[in-house]
Design a protein around this motif. Structure first.
Motif, PDB file in Angstrom:
ATOM      1  N   GLU A  19       0.913  -1.350  -0.118  1.00  0.00           N
ATOM      2  CA  GLU A  19       0.165  -0.068  -0.052  1.00  0.00           C
ATOM      3  C   GLU A  19       0.960   1.258  -0.057  1.00  0.00           C
ATOM      4  O   GLU A  19       0.581   2.329  -0.918  1.00  0.00           O
ATOM      5  CB  GLU A  19      -0.858  -0.104   1.166  1.00  0.00           C
ATOM      6  CG  GLU A  19      -2.225  -0.959   1.187  1.00  0.00           C
ATOM      7  CD  GLU A  19      -3.203  -0.724   2.193  1.00  0.00           C
ATOM      8  OE1 GLU A  19      -2.669  -0.066   3.356  1.00  0.00           O
ATOM      9  OE2 GLU A  19      -4.272  -1.139   2.230  1.00  0.00           O
ATOM     10  N   ARG A 164      -2.446   9.256   2.974  1.00  0.00           N
ATOM     11  CA  ARG A 164      -2.899   7.867   3.637  1.00  0.00           C
ATOM     12  C   ARG A 164      -3.185   6.836   2.664  1.00  0.00           C
ATOM     13  O   ARG A 164      -3.624   6.926   1.603  1.00  0.00           O
ATOM     14  CB  ARG A 164      -4.265   8.233   4.353  1.00  0.00           C
ATOM     15  CG  ARG A 164      -3.908   9.332   5.555  1.00  0.00           C
ATOM     16  CD  ARG A 164      -5.292   9.286   6.436  1.00  0.00           C
ATOM     17  NE  ARG A 164      -4.785  10.322   7.644  1.00  0.00           N
ATOM     18  CZ  ARG A 164      -4.350   9.918   8.557  1.00  0.00           C
ATOM     19  NH1 ARG A 164      -3.954   8.894   9.049  1.00  0.00           N
ATOM     20  NH2 ARG A 164      -4.112  10.878   9.489  1.00  0.00           N
ATOM     21  N   THR A 165      -2.781   5.741   3.127  1.00  0.00           N
ATOM     22  CA  THR A 165      -3.192   4.613   2.467  1.00  0.00           C
ATOM     23  C   THR A 165      -4.443   4.030   2.612  1.00  0.00           C
ATOM     24  O   THR A 165      -5.153   4.766   3.540  1.00  0.00           O
ATOM     25  CB  THR A 165      -2.075   3.262   3.105  1.00  0.00           C
ATOM     26  OG1 THR A 165      -2.385   3.081   4.452  1.00  0.00           O
ATOM     27  CG2 THR A 165      -0.454   3.883   2.944  1.00  0.00           C
ATOM     28  N   ALA A 166      -5.025   3.180   2.074  1.00  0.00           N
ATOM     29  CA  ALA A 166      -6.407   2.453   2.314  1.00  0.00           C
ATOM     30  C   ALA A 166      -6.603   1.947   3.612  1.00  0.00           C
ATOM     31  O   ALA A 166      -7.646   2.171   4.014  1.00  0.00           O
ATOM     32  CB  ALA A 166      -6.600   1.280   1.233  1.00  0.00           C
ATOM     33  N   SER A 167      -5.554   1.424   4.537  1.00  0.00           N
ATOM     34  CA  SER A 167      -5.834   1.305   5.682  1.00  0.00           C
ATOM     35  C   SER A 167      -5.916   2.328   6.779  1.00  0.00           C
ATOM     36  O   SER A 167      -6.236   2.360   7.747  1.00  0.00           O
ATOM     37  CB  SER A 167      -4.556   0.436   6.198  1.00  0.00           C
ATOM     38  OG  SER A 167      -3.333   1.117   6.300  1.00  0.00           O
ATOM     39  N   ALA A 174       3.058   4.063   7.605  1.00  0.00           N
ATOM     40  CA  ALA A 174       2.946   2.675   7.009  1.00  0.00           C
ATOM     41  C   ALA A 174       4.502   2.087   7.061  1.00  0.00           C
ATOM     42  O   ALA A 174       4.555   0.972   7.366  1.00  0.00           O
ATOM     43  CB  ALA A 174       2.453   2.839   5.687  1.00  0.00           C
TER      44      ALA A 174
END
Length: 286
Positions: A19, A164-167, A174
């Motif tokens: 990600e 931001r990542t998907a999480s 991350a």
């Protein structure tokens, strides 16, 4: 044929969490690396500049004349790759007060004052004549050619905390979760860039390759009276873009502090309006 971002993208996907790698790749910007080598000249380090007769040699009041660092031929650059609006033609001239080469200079430290550097734009077709610096030895001339390269935010760049990542984790978070103890979180991004290209990092446009922290942050802090806690700090830092960076260079006898770098940054709106006198130089060294 390898595109400008293939090598850095492949390394990111190999070394970073999936990600984080994809989000970082989305932030890539092309820059124009200036290197000594075969090919058509697009820029030159050192030597003497060609100035219009009515333009005085730039100086730092109370200190002396600035040193001529580099010239960039805008028409010769592959500007179509850049995300900054450079003029279609004309020459950019970069000046900086190098205390190490100034006769009798009492303080050879890097000049961070706004008056210690200057960018002069000479429009195409302007009558010019080569000028020698008053009382100081010019740097040896080194011709430079262009290569389009991938640049990316690294170290403590604000985008690493804002993206931001998907999480839901930021890019900085991350990578910190997988690097383990003893590793400085966002330094990994600079380490990847260094594996792909080990310099010298003469460059026009793109993201800066910082020796220390983000140059945009340094300039924003100066504009806001050194107040890193100002609520408008992030907004101010985001207004500044890299115009050019000039690395220490043995061939041109240039050394910025402890093998550092000079970064000329400018607000995006000033660049779009051609107000190159509004550019600021942020020197960094190890």
């Amino acid at each position: 044929m390898t595109t400008w971002k293939d090598r850095l993208s492949a390394l990111a996907r190999d070394r970073l969490p999936a990600e984080a790698a994809e989000k970082w790749i989305e932030l890539f910007q092309p820059g124009i690396r200036l290197t000594a080598g075969p090919g058509p000249r697009v820029a030159r380090l050192g030597g003497n500049p060609a100035l219009p007769p009515g333009v005085d040699w730039p100086s730092w009041p109370g200190h002396g004349p600035l040193n001529f660092i580099a010239s960039v031929d805008c028409a010769a650059l592959p500007r179509e790759f850049l995300r900054i609006p450079l003029p279609a033609a004309g020459t950019l001239l970069f000046f900086y007060f190098d205390g190490e080469r100034q006769p009798g200079c009492p303080d050879p430290a890097l000049a961070e004052d706004v008056e210690g550097s200057r960018v002069i734009f000479v429009p195409a077709g302007t009558a010019v004549a080569e000028r020698t610096p008053p009382g100081i030895e010019p740097y040896p001339g080194v011709d430079l050619v262009a290569e389009v390269v991938a640049t990316a935010p690294e170290r403590e760049h604000l985008l690493l905390e804002q993206t931001r990542t998907a999480s839901g984790a930021t890019l900085a978070e991350a990578v910190r979760t997988v690097l383990g103890p003893g590793r400085s979180g966002t330094d990994v991004f600079g380490e990847l860039r260094w594996e792909v290209d080990q310099g010298p990092f003469h460059q026009v446009g793109g993201f800066a390759a910082p020796v220390q922290g983000p140059v945009e942050n340094e300039v924003a802090a100066l504009e806001l009276a050194d107040s890193w806690q100002d609520p408008g700090f992030a907004e101010e830092a985001a207004r500044w873009v890299l115009l050019a960076q000039i690395d220490s260079c043995q061939e041109a006898d240039m050394c910025w502090g402890d093998a550092g770098m000079l970064y000329w940054v400018i607000r995006a709106e000033d660049l779009a309006a051609g107000r190159f006198e509004a550019a600021r130089c942020a020197p960094q060294c190890g």
